[in-house]
Design an enzyme around this catalytic site. Sequence first.
Site: not given
Ligand SMILES: Cc1cc2nc3c(=O)[nH]c(=O)nc-3n(C[C@H](O)[C@H](O)[C@H](O)COP(=O)(O)OP(=O)(O)OC[C@H]3O[C@@H](n4cnc5c(N)ncnc54)[C@H](O)[C@@H]3O)c2cc1C
Length: 377
Positions: A121-122, A124, A156, A239
């Site tokens: 999944q691409g 993020s 992932s 998902e």
């Molecule tokens: C094990 C794992 C597997 C993953 N696999 C994939 C994958 O295969 N493909 C893919 O595309 N992505 C994948 N991800 C990414 C995942 O979807 C993102 O990490 C997640 O959506 C959070 O985005 P971020 O890491 O950019 O954090 P950010 O969006 O930067 O968030 C940082 C913090 O701020 C908080 N926050 C942000 N906006 C708000 C808001 N509006 N209100 C309240 N709080 C807020 C968040 O809750 C978090 O605590 C994976 C992540 C993990 C941990």
Amino acid sequence: MELSYSPQEEEFRARLREWLAKVLPTLPPKPSPGDWPARRAYDLGWQRMLYDAGYADVHWDASPTTRLIFLEETERAGAPYVGANFVGLLHAGPTIAAEGTPAQRARWLPPVLRGEEVWCQGFSEPGAGSDLAALRTRAWRDGDDYVVTGSKIWTSHAEVADWCELLVRTDPQAPRHRGITWLALPMDADGVTVRPLGTLAGSAEFAEVFLDEVRVPAANRVGAENDGWRVTMVTLSFERGTAFVGEVVACRRVLTELASAARENGRWDDPVLRRRLGRLEAEFRALWRLTQWNVSEAEASGGVPGVGGSVFKLRYSHARQDLYDTAADVLGPAALDLDQSWVLDRLSSLSYTIAAGTSQIQRNIVAERILGLPKGR
Ligand SMILES: Cc1cc2nc3c(=O)[nH]c(=O)nc-3n(C[C@H](O)[C@H](O)[C@H](O)COP(=O)(O)OP(=O)(O)OC[C@H]3O[C@@H](n4cnc5c(N)ncnc54)[C@H](O)[C@@H]3O)c2cc1C
């Protein structure tokens, strides 16, 4: 709400149970978590066995209730989980089944069901996680192709994937939710570079993916150009709504094992620990009921799960973390032994409140879309 099973569904359950009892003892041992090529081969081998026995199409062609029975029985019997097939089987595949053309369904779905192709999944990007609509990976139309440039992160299984469900920005002038397109990217295309990222548990579960003028045929677009946000909501509902369902059964199994271990090592004498185990039992029973409720809703609405998946995802990810914290309390120093599979499960449980949308984002969705509360800002 009460979910009851038809005689055909009960017959399916009995047949599956009998087949699992026969084949599970014949499986080879699971490869080590860090050995991705071996894990891919093992997971695809299991999928092929399901296909040959006539169970593979349960993910798309069967009713949501039959799918639930499948997940319940396979987990209860301790069968291998979907593993490297997670994206293909549980959300890219269902999205293509719901939104793809007949030609796209014929091209992409059978190889996933036969255990021949793996998807990742691409979605993020470094600047687009919770705020997914901020994604900047750009795609220009050039003849019969899109030309894609940008980067993705936390992808992932990218290292072993054949295809990627990719979100790109096709109209930078449009309001940001309206300029996105959902593409199927072949991972072996020129200009795709995968750089693995190490995890706390010592394995490279995910990667960064760099895209440098990658040509993707326009025929690989699922849904209309610039209608990718709507298609993305379908992907995310699978998902969050159904992809983790089987894991609830696995957690209930771990909880039973934990109670037995506590009785054996004397920790059971602690009333506080017994209360924690009892609360977890109640929590996972409630999650199973919630799952059944979500499944009945999906059944009534043509197979696509609704926003109730966010309630499930929120509670489940926290309950899973509580479960493994309690396991560490029961097992004591063994909690530091990385050779035990449950210790790796404990480490990976930390990611559950982030992956597939963080807990804060699920709370926002529940507040706005279920409870109808006003947006904060
Ligand atoms: C094990 C794992 C597997 C993953 N696999 C994939 C994958 O295969 N493909 C893919 O595309 N992505 C994948 N991800 C990414 C995942 O979807 C993102 O990490 C997640 O959506 C959070 O985005 P971020 O890491 O950019 O954090 P950010 O969006 O930067 O968030 C940082 C913090 O701020 C908080 N926050 C942000 N906006 C708000 C808001 N509006 N209100 C309240 N709080 C807020 C968040 O809750 C978090 O605590 C994976 C992540 C993990 C941990």
